[in-house]
Design a protein around this motif. Structure first.
Motif, mmCIF file in Angstrom:
data_model
loop_
_atom_site.group_PDB
_atom_site.id
_atom_site.type_symbol
_atom_site.label_atom_id
_atom_site.label_comp_id
_atom_site.label_asym_id
_atom_site.label_seq_id
_atom_site.Cartn_x
_atom_site.Cartn_y
_atom_site.Cartn_z
ATOM 1 N N VAL A 3 15.354 -7.017 -2.057
ATOM 2 C CA VAL A 3 14.435 -6.413 -3.014
ATOM 3 C C VAL A 3 15.165 -6.338 -4.343
ATOM 4 C CG1 VAL A 3 13.128 -4.349 -3.628
ATOM 5 C CG2 VAL A 3 13.289 -5.057 -1.234
ATOM 6 N N GLN A 4 14.628 -6.990 -5.365
ATOM 7 C CA GLN A 4 15.266 -6.995 -6.673
ATOM 8 C C GLN A 4 14.771 -5.854 -7.553
ATOM 9 O OE1 GLN A 4 17.807 -9.093 -7.524
ATOM 10 N NE2 GLN A 4 17.674 -9.645 -5.379
ATOM 11 N N ARG A 5 13.512 -5.479 -7.363
ATOM 12 C CA ARG A 5 12.959 -4.390 -8.167
ATOM 13 C C ARG A 5 11.846 -3.717 -7.401
ATOM 14 N NH1 ARG A 5 10.840 -4.503 -14.429
ATOM 15 N NH2 ARG A 5 10.911 -2.272 -14.660
ATOM 16 N N LEU A 6 11.836 -2.404 -7.419
ATOM 17 C CA LEU A 6 10.834 -1.628 -6.707
ATOM 18 C C LEU A 6 10.273 -0.587 -7.662
ATOM 19 C CD1 LEU A 6 9.426 -0.818 -4.051
ATOM 20 C CD2 LEU A 6 11.393 0.638 -3.576
ATOM 21 N N ARG A 18 0.822 -1.223 0.000
ATOM 22 C CA ARG A 18 0.000 0.000 0.000
ATOM 23 C C ARG A 18 0.847 1.261 0.000
ATOM 24 N NH1 ARG A 18 -2.712 -3.437 3.502
ATOM 25 N NH2 ARG A 18 -1.709 -2.530 5.318
ATOM 26 N N GLY A 19 2.075 1.160 0.414
ATOM 27 C CA GLY A 19 2.957 2.314 0.472
ATOM 28 C C GLY A 19 4.303 1.896 1.038
ATOM 29 N N VAL A 20 5.195 2.863 1.189
ATOM 30 C CA VAL A 20 6.550 2.581 1.664
ATOM 31 C C VAL A 20 6.532 2.006 3.076
ATOM 32 C CG1 VAL A 20 8.794 3.602 2.193
ATOM 33 C CG2 VAL A 20 7.548 4.335 0.167
ATOM 34 N N ASP A 21 5.704 2.546 3.958
ATOM 35 C CA ASP A 21 5.643 2.032 5.329
ATOM 36 C C ASP A 21 5.158 0.588 5.364
ATOM 37 O OD1 ASP A 21 6.579 4.405 6.348
ATOM 38 O OD2 ASP A 21 4.584 5.203 6.808
ATOM 39 N N HIS A 22 4.176 0.274 4.530
ATOM 40 C CA HIS A 22 3.661 -1.094 4.461
ATOM 41 C C HIS A 22 4.739 -2.035 3.916
ATOM 42 C CE1 HIS A 22 0.493 -4.109 2.821
ATOM 43 N NE2 HIS A 22 0.847 -4.418 4.053
ATOM 44 N N LEU A 23 5.446 -1.599 2.882
ATOM 45 C CA LEU A 23 6.534 -2.401 2.318
ATOM 46 C C LEU A 23 7.608 -2.642 3.370
ATOM 47 C CD1 LEU A 23 7.965 -3.774 -0.067
ATOM 48 C CD2 LEU A 23 8.932 -1.530 -0.638
ATOM 49 N N ARG A 24 7.952 -1.608 4.113
ATOM 50 C CA ARG A 24 8.962 -1.739 5.172
ATOM 51 C C ARG A 24 8.514 -2.755 6.218
ATOM 52 N NH1 ARG A 24 9.512 3.458 6.404
ATOM 53 N NH2 ARG A 24 11.106 3.728 4.826
ATOM 54 N N GLU A 25 7.227 -2.756 6.568
ATOM 55 C CA GLU A 25 6.695 -3.716 7.539
ATOM 56 C C GLU A 25 6.841 -5.145 7.024
ATOM 57 O OE1 GLU A 25 2.380 -4.872 9.583
ATOM 58 O OE2 GLU A 25 2.514 -3.170 8.213
#
Length: 198
Positions: free
Chosen positions: A118-121, A97-104
């Motif tokens: 992470v290979q591709r963002l 959903r966003g950077v914070d969610h990805l970080r979680e």
């Protein structure tokens, strides 16, 4: 992943069905020489479902409590878009959903498995053009170049004012200042070529 490594072949179409505490998983192995049915540790407990051409589908069951990166991602609210095995690594594609969610999600995965990367963002947004999104393949760097970059970064070499100078970073790496400069220059050249599109 073990079956893919044992057959030296990529695996795709990884799917699963959950029934109570039992999980049934299925995957397709792409190999010109399909598994011949001989007992190997990687294929123990797997059932060959069908074969067509160079593709063989396998199915196995496991307990829902067994650790699985895919389930960890799904529990955190990210349905999986794609899952496959390539070169001995599990590759999972999902939307956060966003950077914070990805970080979680990444924090949870790294707490359970140490070799998560992470290979591709790709980030969506109306204010960004596709030209601003670049893929940096860190595998282009040698192990030594990555070590030099990481050490220089940790010691504050790239900060202003500098937290450490080239002599101090080279000493921490137990290399000469000339060798440090050589590795740093090669790493920066590779990274800048990716970023600037040279």
């Amino acid at each position: 992943m073990g079956a893919s490594e044992a057959a030296s072949a990529p695996s795709t179409s990884i799917t699963k069905a959950v029934d109570g505490d039992s999980v049934t998983e299925e995957f397709v192995l792409h190999s010109e020489a399909p598994h011949d049915g001989e007992a190997t540790e990687a294929f123990d407990g797997m059932e060959e479902v069908f074969t067509y051409g160079s593709k063989t589908a396998y199915r196995f069951e496991r307990s829902r409590g067994d650790p699985c990166p895919c389930e960890s991602i799904e529990v955190l609210g990210c349905p999986l878009l794609e899952t496959y095995v390539r070169d001995g690594s599990l590759v999972v594609v999902f939307h956060a959903r966003g950077v914070d969610h990805l970080r979680e999600v990444l924090t949870d995965l790294r707490d359970r498995w140490s070799n998560v990367s992470v290979q591709r963002l790709i980030q969506s947004g109306d204010d960004r053009s596709e030209q601003d999104l670049v893929f940096v393949d860190r595998s282009e760097l040698t192990e030594r170049q990555r070590e030099v970059l990481e050490t220089a970064h940790e010691m504050g070499y790239f900060e202003h004012p500098k937290g450490a100078n080239a002599t101090e970073v080279a000493a921490a790496l137990d290399i000469t200042q000339a060798t440090f400069a050589e590795h740093l220059s090669a790493a920066q050249r590779k990274l800048l070529s990716s970023i600037l599109g040279d």
